[in-house]
Design a protein around this motif. Structure first.
Motif, PDB file in Angstrom:
ATOM      1  N   ILE A  71       0.849  -1.190   0.000  1.00  0.00           N
ATOM      2  CA  ILE A  71       0.000   0.000   0.000  1.00  0.00           C
ATOM      3  C   ILE A  71       0.887   1.242   0.000  1.00  0.00           C
ATOM      4  CG2 ILE A  71      -1.765   1.305   1.238  1.00  0.00           C
ATOM      5  CD1 ILE A  71      -2.585  -1.338   2.589  1.00  0.00           C
ATOM      6  N   SER A  72       0.660   2.145  -0.929  1.00  0.00           N
ATOM      7  CA  SER A  72       1.319   3.447  -0.920  1.00  0.00           C
ATOM      8  C   SER A  72       0.373   4.456  -0.300  1.00  0.00           C
ATOM      9  CB  SER A  72       1.679   3.873  -2.340  1.00  0.00           C
ATOM     10  OG  SER A  72       2.069   5.230  -2.367  1.00  0.00           O
ATOM     11  N   THR A  73       0.849   5.216   0.674  1.00  0.00           N
ATOM     12  CA  THR A  73      -0.038   6.197   1.307  1.00  0.00           C
ATOM     13  C   THR A  73      -0.475   7.268   0.302  1.00  0.00           C
ATOM     14  OG1 THR A  73       1.965   7.295   2.127  1.00  0.00           O
ATOM     15  CG2 THR A  73       0.759   5.913   3.669  1.00  0.00           C
ATOM     16  N   ALA A  74       0.305   7.455  -0.757  1.00  0.00           N
ATOM     17  CA  ALA A  74      -0.098   8.428  -1.772  1.00  0.00           C
ATOM     18  C   ALA A  74      -1.375   7.990  -2.481  1.00  0.00           C
ATOM     19  CB  ALA A  74       1.025   8.602  -2.795  1.00  0.00           C
ATOM     20  N   ASN A  75      -1.652   6.680  -2.452  1.00  0.00           N
ATOM     21  CA  ASN A  75      -2.845   6.146  -3.114  1.00  0.00           C
ATOM     22  C   ASN A  75      -3.818   5.526  -2.122  1.00  0.00           C
ATOM     23  OD1 ASN A  75      -1.868   6.759  -5.759  1.00  0.00           O
ATOM     24  ND2 ASN A  75      -0.455   5.031  -5.564  1.00  0.00           N
ATOM     25  N   SER A  76      -3.764   5.986  -0.864  1.00  0.00           N
ATOM     26  CA  SER A  76      -4.681   5.482   0.157  1.00  0.00           C
ATOM     27  C   SER A  76      -5.195   6.651   0.981  1.00  0.00           C
ATOM     28  CB  SER A  76      -3.967   4.474   1.058  1.00  0.00           C
ATOM     29  OG  SER A  76      -3.054   5.141   1.919  1.00  0.00           O
ATOM     30  N   GLN A  77      -6.065   6.354   1.927  1.00  0.00           N
ATOM     31  CA  GLN A  77      -6.631   7.403   2.781  1.00  0.00           C
ATOM     32  C   GLN A  77      -5.743   7.723   3.987  1.00  0.00           C
ATOM     33  OE1 GLN A  77      -9.060   9.037   1.700  1.00  0.00           O
ATOM     34  NE2 GLN A  77      -9.898   7.678   0.144  1.00  0.00           N
ATOM     35  N   LEU A  78      -4.791   6.818   4.293  1.00  0.00           N
ATOM     36  CA  LEU A  78      -3.927   7.022   5.458  1.00  0.00           C
ATOM     37  C   LEU A  78      -3.061   8.258   5.252  1.00  0.00           C
ATOM     38  CD1 LEU A  78      -2.784   6.033   8.162  1.00  0.00           C
ATOM     39  CD2 LEU A  78      -1.204   4.601   6.882  1.00  0.00           C
ATOM     40  N   GLY A  79      -3.040   9.115   6.241  1.00  0.00           N
ATOM     41  CA  GLY A  79      -2.249  10.336   6.142  1.00  0.00           C
ATOM     42  C   GLY A  79      -2.987  11.472   5.483  1.00  0.00           C
ATOM     43  N   GLY A  80      -4.160  11.176   4.963  1.00  0.00           N
ATOM     44  CA  GLY A  80      -4.980  12.209   4.347  1.00  0.00           C
ATOM     45  C   GLY A  80      -6.269  12.378   5.127  1.00  0.00           C
ATOM     46  N   LYS A  81      -7.287  11.638   4.686  1.00  0.00           N
ATOM     47  CA  LYS A  81      -8.578  11.742   5.344  1.00  0.00           C
ATOM     48  C   LYS A  81      -8.700  10.844   6.570  1.00  0.00           C
ATOM     49  CE  LYS A  81     -11.061  12.800   1.045  1.00  0.00           C
ATOM     50  NZ  LYS A  81     -12.141  12.360   0.122  1.00  0.00           N
ATOM     51  N   GLU A  82      -7.793   9.857   6.712  1.00  0.00           N
ATOM     52  CA  GLU A  82      -7.988   8.847   7.748  1.00  0.00           C
ATOM     53  C   GLU A  82      -6.815   8.799   8.718  1.00  0.00           C
ATOM     54  OE1 GLU A  82     -10.542   5.053   7.281  1.00  0.00           O
ATOM     55  OE2 GLU A  82      -8.538   4.555   6.567  1.00  0.00           O
ATOM     56  N   THR A  83      -7.125   8.605   9.981  1.00  0.00           N
ATOM     57  CA  THR A  83      -6.103   8.538  11.010  1.00  0.00           C
ATOM     58  C   THR A  83      -5.488   7.137  11.068  1.00  0.00           C
ATOM     59  OG1 THR A  83      -7.650   7.804  12.718  1.00  0.00           O
ATOM     60  CG2 THR A  83      -7.397  10.193  12.403  1.00  0.00           C
ATOM     61  N   PRO A  84      -4.303   6.999  11.672  1.00  0.00           N
ATOM     62  CA  PRO A  84      -3.735   5.667  11.875  1.00  0.00           C
ATOM     63  C   PRO A  84      -4.663   4.754  12.666  1.00  0.00           C
ATOM     64  CG  PRO A  84      -2.043   7.321  12.202  1.00  0.00           C
ATOM     65  CD  PRO A  84      -3.343   8.065  12.058  1.00  0.00           C
ATOM     66  N   THR A  85      -5.390   5.310  13.624  1.00  0.00           N
ATOM     67  CA  THR A  85      -6.322   4.507  14.424  1.00  0.00           C
ATOM     68  C   THR A  85      -7.414   3.901  13.554  1.00  0.00           C
ATOM     69  OG1 THR A  85      -5.947   5.772  16.455  1.00  0.00           O
ATOM     70  CG2 THR A  85      -8.040   4.599  16.276  1.00  0.00           C
ATOM     71  N   ASP A  86      -8.049   4.720  12.731  1.00  0.00           N
ATOM     72  CA  ASP A  86      -9.140   4.214  11.897  1.00  0.00           C
ATOM     73  C   ASP A  86      -8.619   3.221  10.859  1.00  0.00           C
ATOM     74  OD1 ASP A  86     -10.819   5.793  13.334  1.00  0.00           O
ATOM     75  OD2 ASP A  86     -11.149   7.290  11.764  1.00  0.00           O
ATOM     76  N   THR A  87      -7.460   3.503  10.297  1.00  0.00           N
ATOM     77  CA  THR A  87      -6.865   2.568   9.339  1.00  0.00           C
ATOM     78  C   THR A  87      -6.581   1.238   9.994  1.00  0.00           C
ATOM     79  OG1 THR A  87      -5.872   4.375   8.057  1.00  0.00           O
ATOM     80  CG2 THR A  87      -4.903   2.183   7.813  1.00  0.00           C
ATOM     81  N   ALA A  88      -6.029   1.270  11.206  1.00  0.00           N
ATOM     82  CA  ALA A  88      -5.694   0.031  11.921  1.00  0.00           C
ATOM     83  C   ALA A  88      -6.936  -0.799  12.198  1.00  0.00           C
ATOM     84  CB  ALA A  88      -4.979   0.364  13.230  1.00  0.00           C
ATOM     85  N   ARG A  89      -8.014  -0.136  12.570  1.00  0.00           N
ATOM     86  CA  ARG A  89      -9.240  -0.866  12.914  1.00  0.00           C
ATOM     87  C   ARG A  89      -9.870  -1.525  11.687  1.00  0.00           C
ATOM     88  NH1 ARG A  89     -11.620   3.714  17.125  1.00  0.00           N
ATOM     89  NH2 ARG A  89     -10.435   2.992  18.953  1.00  0.00           N
ATOM     90  N   VAL A  90      -9.651  -0.933  10.529  1.00  0.00           N
ATOM     91  CA  VAL A  90     -10.124  -1.564   9.298  1.00  0.00           C
ATOM     92  C   VAL A  90      -9.225  -2.729   8.913  1.00  0.00           C
ATOM     93  CG1 VAL A  90     -10.442  -1.226   6.814  1.00  0.00           C
ATOM     94  CG2 VAL A  90     -11.254   0.521   8.422  1.00  0.00           C
ATOM     95  N   LEU A  91      -7.919  -2.494   8.922  1.00  0.00           N
ATOM     96  CA  LEU A  91      -6.974  -3.502   8.453  1.00  0.00           C
ATOM     97  C   LEU A  91      -6.975  -4.760   9.315  1.00  0.00           C
ATOM     98  CD1 LEU A  91      -3.868  -1.345   7.402  1.00  0.00           C
ATOM     99  CD2 LEU A  91      -5.569  -2.418   5.925  1.00  0.00           C
ATOM    100  N   GLU A  92      -7.141  -4.596  10.636  1.00  0.00           N
ATOM    101  CA  GLU A  92      -7.049  -5.759  11.514  1.00  0.00           C
ATOM    102  C   GLU A  92      -8.127  -6.807  11.227  1.00  0.00           C
ATOM    103  OE1 GLU A  92      -7.515  -4.684  15.591  1.00  0.00           O
ATOM    104  OE2 GLU A  92      -9.639  -4.166  15.407  1.00  0.00           O
TER     105      GLU A  92
END
Length: 323
Positions: A71-92
């Motif tokens: 995953i490239s953060t340039a092509n994902s929501q992480l670091g833009g619209k989404e926090t590390p917390t929300d990303t982690a809860r989805v990915l897990e």
């Protein structure tokens, strides 16, 4: 509690040794272990460009029977619209582990605090712990037991590599020295943490400004680029400050007669190290680069096993309490 690997001293000396032992076994029989069979997916997230980290994790996860999800953060929501917390809860809910090569250490810590799957620091501005597992594996291969060995890091003492050498080598019971200009000394808290770990393991920590004093009699000499990613605008200033810290034949002559040279790569030949050293008979950089694969495979396998054991123990405890 979920085990993560965010900095080198997240492992005890015994745990670090166990992972290195496992790496030796995995290097000997590369495709024997399949803890990610299924295939289970591992998210590997990149904020920064990469060669060795990208290839070693992609290949290693595949070797373990899994599917690497790059995953490239340039092509994902992480670091833009989404926090590390929300990303982690989805990915897990979809992956078995998360590997992140990023900038700030705080983002890794936030992600780890928010998920039940292991989070691995593939590099941050503060630490590069996966590289150090590979380096320790390489030192073991070429010099034997780690405890009691003297390793000298010369160059940017405030870098993530210097910080990880301090923590990882102190954990291994090594005598770690950092030779760096005063204005590029390691973070005081990292030095304090390394000294505390060394006191437990029989190692030692020394920070000096004289590169010759750092290298004198050392078994292993290491350096890294003087201009890390994100510091390019400081290149000219850094080249002036680090004059005299280049690892060349003259400096290396102060190390032990059988000393080896290491560099995590990429190297700026002619700047922090000469071509004669990096391509010379003491250099073990290509073994070091390969060992990223084996060390990281062992780390992932160990984390998955540790977290499975912890989860089973928690379930048993809960059942016992309920009865």
């Amino acid at each position: 509690m979920t085990r993560h690997f965010l900095r080198d001293d997240d492992l005890s000396q015994a745990e670090q040794s166990a992972i290195l032992d496992l790496a030796v076994e995995m290097k000997r029989d590369r495709w024997a272990a399949k803890p990610l069979a299924g295939p289970q997916s591992v998210a590997v997230i990149f904020d920064k460009s990469s060669t060795r980290t990208r290839v070693s994790f992609h290949v290693g996860i595949s070797d373990l029977g899994g599917s690497p999800l790059i995953i490239s953060t340039a092509n994902s929501q992480l670091g833009g619209k989404e926090t590390p917390t929300d990303t982690a809860r989805v990915l897990e809910r979809m992956v078995s582990a998360i590997v992140w090569r990023t900038y700030g250490q705080a983002g890794l810590e936030e992600m780890a605090a928010s998920t039940t799957v292991p989070v691995v620091n593939a590099l941050s501005d503060d630490f590069h712990p996966c590289q150090l597992l590979a380096d320790l594996l390489t030192i073991r291969e070429h010099r034997g037991a780690l405890a009691g060995q003297t390793i000298a890091f010369v160059g940017d003492g405030a870098s993530n590599m210097a910080h990880s050498y301090l923590l990882a080598c102190a954990t291994a019971g090594m005598h770690v020295r950092v030779g760096a200009p005063a204005e590029f000394a390691p973070a005081a808290q990292v030095v304090t943490d390394a000294e505390a770990r060394a006191a437990e393991t029989g190692g030692s920590v020394l920070v000096v400004t004289d590169p010759v004093a750092a290298v004198a009699g050392a078994d292993v000499v290491v350096t890294d680029t003087w201009v890390s990613m994100g510091k390019e605008e400081e290149k000219q200033q850094r080249l002036e400050v680090f004059h005299g810290y280049r690892v060349d034949d003259e400096l290396l002559a102060h190390a032990a007669d059988d000393a080896v040279f290491m560099h995590c790569l990429p190297a700026d030949r002619g700047y922090e190290v000469t071509a004669e050293v990096i391509d010379g008979p003491r250099s073990i950089i290509w073994d070091e680069a390969e060992n990223r694969l084996h060390a990281q495979k062992a780390l992932l396998a160990w984390l998955l096993a540790a977290n499975t054991t912890a989860a089973a123990s928690a379930t048993t405890d809960a059942a016992t309490t309920g009865n």
